[in-house]
Design a protein around this motif. Structure first.
Motif, PDB file in Angstrom:
ATOM      1  N   VAL A 167      11.113  15.901  16.765  1.00 26.90           N
ATOM      2  CA  VAL A 167      12.230  15.002  16.505  1.00 26.90           C
ATOM      3  C   VAL A 167      11.767  13.552  16.427  1.00 26.90           C
ATOM      4  CG1 VAL A 167      14.446  14.183  17.420  1.00 26.90           C
ATOM      5  CG2 VAL A 167      13.842  16.582  17.582  1.00 26.90           C
ATOM      6  N   ASN A 168      10.601  13.251  16.926  1.00 30.67           N
ATOM      7  CA  ASN A 168      10.094  11.882  16.927  1.00 30.67           C
ATOM      8  C   ASN A 168      10.142  11.290  15.517  1.00 30.67           C
ATOM      9  OD1 ASN A 168       8.861   9.602  18.058  1.00 30.67           O
ATOM     10  ND2 ASN A 168       6.878  10.266  17.277  1.00 30.67           N
ATOM     11  N   PRO A 169      10.701  10.097  15.331  1.00 26.31           N
ATOM     12  CA  PRO A 169      10.827   9.517  13.997  1.00 26.31           C
ATOM     13  C   PRO A 169       9.475   9.399  13.310  1.00 26.31           C
ATOM     14  CG  PRO A 169      12.017   8.199  15.608  1.00 26.31           C
ATOM     15  CD  PRO A 169      11.235   9.210  16.376  1.00 26.31           C
ATOM     16  N   VAL A 170       9.472   9.645  11.997  1.00 22.50           N
ATOM     17  CA  VAL A 170       8.248   9.516  11.201  1.00 22.50           C
ATOM     18  C   VAL A 170       8.039   8.037  10.924  1.00 22.50           C
ATOM     19  CG1 VAL A 170       7.113  10.148   9.068  1.00 22.50           C
ATOM     20  CG2 VAL A 170       8.657  11.766  10.163  1.00 22.50           C
ATOM     21  N   VAL A 171       7.000   7.459  11.497  1.00 25.01           N
ATOM     22  CA  VAL A 171       6.724   6.030  11.344  1.00 25.01           C
ATOM     23  C   VAL A 171       5.748   5.842  10.188  1.00 25.01           C
ATOM     24  CG1 VAL A 171       5.840   3.956  12.467  1.00 25.01           C
ATOM     25  CG2 VAL A 171       7.083   5.664  13.808  1.00 25.01           C
ATOM     26  N   MET A 172       6.109   4.959   9.250  1.00 27.69           N
ATOM     27  CA  MET A 172       5.235   4.708   8.119  1.00 27.69           C
ATOM     28  C   MET A 172       4.109   3.766   8.527  1.00 27.69           C
ATOM     29  SD  MET A 172       6.022   6.492   5.549  1.00 27.69           S
ATOM     30  CE  MET A 172       5.161   5.666   4.242  1.00 27.69           C
ATOM     31  N   ASP A 173       2.977   4.331   8.837  1.00 27.06           N
ATOM     32  CA  ASP A 173       1.778   3.569   9.154  1.00 27.06           C
ATOM     33  C   ASP A 173       0.949   3.510   7.877  1.00 27.06           C
ATOM     34  OD1 ASP A 173      -0.264   2.286  10.395  1.00 27.06           O
ATOM     35  OD2 ASP A 173      -1.076   4.055  11.388  1.00 27.06           O
ATOM     36  N   TYR A 174       0.980   2.379   7.184  1.00 25.94           N
ATOM     37  CA  TYR A 174       0.469   2.320   5.820  1.00 25.94           C
ATOM     38  C   TYR A 174      -1.060   2.320   5.775  1.00 25.94           C
ATOM     39  CZ  TYR A 174       5.219   1.433   4.321  1.00 25.94           C
ATOM     40  OH  TYR A 174       6.557   1.557   4.074  1.00 25.94           O
ATOM     41  N   HIS A 175      -1.588   3.446   5.323  1.00 27.47           N
ATOM     42  CA  HIS A 175      -3.013   3.587   5.063  1.00 27.47           C
ATOM     43  C   HIS A 175      -3.179   4.382   3.771  1.00 27.47           C
ATOM     44  CE1 HIS A 175      -4.350   1.936   8.891  1.00 27.47           C
ATOM     45  NE2 HIS A 175      -3.429   2.686   9.506  1.00 27.47           N
ATOM     46  N   ILE A 176      -4.315   4.213   3.134  1.00 30.35           N
ATOM     47  CA  ILE A 176      -4.631   4.966   1.913  1.00 30.35           C
ATOM     48  C   ILE A 176      -5.569   6.094   2.294  1.00 30.35           C
ATOM     49  CG2 ILE A 176      -5.592   4.831  -0.414  1.00 30.35           C
ATOM     50  CD1 ILE A 176      -5.059   1.760  -0.212  1.00 30.35           C
ATOM     51  N   PHE A 177      -5.219   7.316   1.929  1.00 29.42           N
ATOM     52  CA  PHE A 177      -6.040   8.457   2.291  1.00 29.42           C
ATOM     53  C   PHE A 177      -5.887   9.556   1.250  1.00 29.42           C
ATOM     54  CE2 PHE A 177      -2.010   8.432   4.526  1.00 29.42           C
ATOM     55  CZ  PHE A 177      -1.463   9.654   4.190  1.00 29.42           C
ATOM     56  N   SER A 178      -6.806  10.503   1.304  1.00 29.61           N
ATOM     57  CA  SER A 178      -6.825  11.604   0.340  1.00 29.61           C
ATOM     58  C   SER A 178      -5.936  12.743   0.820  1.00 29.61           C
ATOM     59  CB  SER A 178      -8.259  12.099   0.150  1.00 29.61           C
ATOM     60  OG  SER A 178      -8.280  13.374  -0.442  1.00 29.61           O
TER      61      SER A 178
END
Length: 489
Positions: A333-344
């Motif tokens: 249930v923990n909110p999905v936090v947008m931690d902005y990184h670029i990844f494959s």
């Protein structure tokens, strides 16, 4: 006249409600073009025809417009601008589904420029004057007809082109999100073309269009609003309402819109209710543990240590089970936090596979040659694919087959990519297929699952600008499709 008010209302609603959506801005541009053409049509009727008003309101609007002085030259220029606005809206509409270079865009704008230049009043006047000169009449008559035919053909191509490109887009794309966007966009464009057809090609404003207006002769036509025209106006209004509802419900070509927010609110309300029920059940479990502790205290006072040991074992067992369940629910249930990184995305899939026991299952990877990158929260994406793969493993184990297989396919289409995870497990029964994304819905025992895995998958994909769907056949297979926007390095 009433139609002018309807178009104004539709225009304002688009400005207020859809200013943040890309596709709706294009529809708004169409309405701007219509608004200009309707105004010019009304001024044309007012000055050059015996227009008969339909109602008292119609008469009042006509009286108000009579105070505005505008000559035929200005009317022609504004009419040209309205036509060009519609053509630019068409070009933007095509560019939405057919990415193009700047040079191609400029080529598409050339017909717009030609439409404006060839419809300039000075040019038309001189062409008609030369046409009626005896020495040059045949040549300029042929030239005039050629220009008129070219303009009509250009307008017809711009009228039909969006429908052709959107059908091509729907047929060619393999990504379900794009198909849904394309279908909603196609329906909206068809509704727009119906408005064009009913108003300007066969309707009340057909005489004011550039290919019907002769700048050297303005017959005093007896033009009013008759029953068939009233019907067409009503149909136009209904079509506007349908287009309005469509843009609210589907918000084509947008990551976030009113519809998704409204739907998300309903899902969050349902999730809150489910969490309340679960926490209420946990409260009862803890009250049970408290009761066991009280019984243990009573046994200690009596000196019955055997009963105390049994009570303590039950307390320990219930406490550990509740703690595991609560931590599992909190993690999901923990909110999905947008931690902005670029990844494959391929790296995320490989990490998820490494965390599962796949010793007895064959895994087939079908990746494209180049890696697909995404901007977002890597941990959430890995957890998303881990939930999908774990479900696939459990479905294969439940079917109890020796040739279990999980196939993972990644394919890209310009600005998006899709990941398909397919297993040959037990599949999903039709009776529960529509419930698989509902929070806390699960077919597993409560000790194994809490029904939040697929809800988490959909939440993660939507927050990252994509979506998730499932296709399944009971006893045969299950395929989970997740689509994400592609980050261009």
């Amino acid at each position: 006249m009433i139609l002018l008010l309807l178009l104004g209302i539709a225009f304002m609603l688009n400005c207020i409600l859809f200013r943040r959506t890309r596709f709706a801005r294009i529809i708004m541009l169409y309405y701007v073009g219509y608004f200009i053409l309707v105004i010019i049509g009304i001024f044309y009727f007012k000055q050059f025809t015996n227009y008969r008003y339909l109602s008292e309101w119609d008469y009042k609007i006509l009286r108000f417009l009579s105070r505005i002085k505008i000559d035929i030259y200005k009317m022609s220029i504004i009419h040209n601008i309205g036509i060009c606005v519609l053509m630019v809206a068409t070009e933007e509409c095509i560019r939405l589904v057919c990415p193009m270079k700047l040079s191609v865009r400029l080529l598409l704008l050339i017909p717009v420029l030609l439409m404006f230049i060839l419809n300039l009043p000075e040019l038309r006047w001189h062409m008609y004057i030369y046409q009626h000169m005896k020495s040059r009449s045949e040549f300029f008559e042929l030239l005039n007809e050629g220009i008129r035919g070219f303009l009509i053909l250009t307008a017809a191509v711009f009228f039909v082109a969006p429908i052709v490109f959107y059908i091509r887009y729907i047929v060619k794309t393999k990504i379900f999100v794009k198909k849904r966007y394309g279908l909603a966009g196609l329906v909206s464009i068809i509704l727009i073309d119906i408005i064009t057809l009913l108003l300007f090609i066969t309707g009340v404003f057909a005489p004011t269009m550039f290919y019907n207006m002769d700048l050297l002769s303005f017959p005093m036509r007896d033009i009013g609003v008759y029953y068939e025209e009233i019907l067409s106006i009503i149909i136009v209004f209904v079509v506007m309402v349908l287009n309005f509802i469509l843009l609210i419900c589907f918000t084509p070509f947008e990551k976030h819109g009113m519809a998704s927010l409204k739907k998300r609110k309903k899902e969050n309300d349902a999730l809150s209710n489910d969490i309340f029920m679960i926490l209420h059940s946990y409260k009862n479990r803890f009250l049970g543990i408290q009761k066991l502790a009280a019984l243990a205290d009573a046994s200690v006072e009596k000196g019955d240590m055997a009963d105390v040991k049994g009570f303590l074992e039950n307390i320990e067992k219930d406490s550990m089970t509740a703690a595991v369940d609560i931590s599992r629910v909190l993690r999901a249930v923990n909110p999905v936090v947008m931690d902005y990184h670029i990844f494959s995305i391929e790296g995320c899939i490989n990490d998820a596979l490494s965390k599962c026991d796949l010793s007895k299952i064959k895994v087939i990877r079908k990746y494209e040659g180049q890696e697909n990158y995404i901007l977002g929260n890597r941990a959430n994406i890995v957890e998303c694919f881990l939930n999908i793969v774990c479900n696939a493993v459990e479905a294969i184990e439940q079917k109890n087959i020796s040739d279990g297989e999980i196939k993972i396919q990644v394919y890209t289409e310009y600005d998006m990519f899709c990941v398909i995870v397919t297993d040959n497990g037990c599949g999903i029964p039709k009776a529960i297929f529509k419930k698989v994304f509902h929070p806390f819905f699960t077919t597993k025992s409560k000790k194994i699952g809490n029904g939040l895995g697929l809800d988490f998958v959909r939440r993660v994909s939507r927050i990252h600008g994509g979506d998730a769907i499932i296709k399944s056949s009971e006893g045969m297979y299950t395929s989970v499709y997740t689509a994400f926007p592609r980050y261009k390095r």
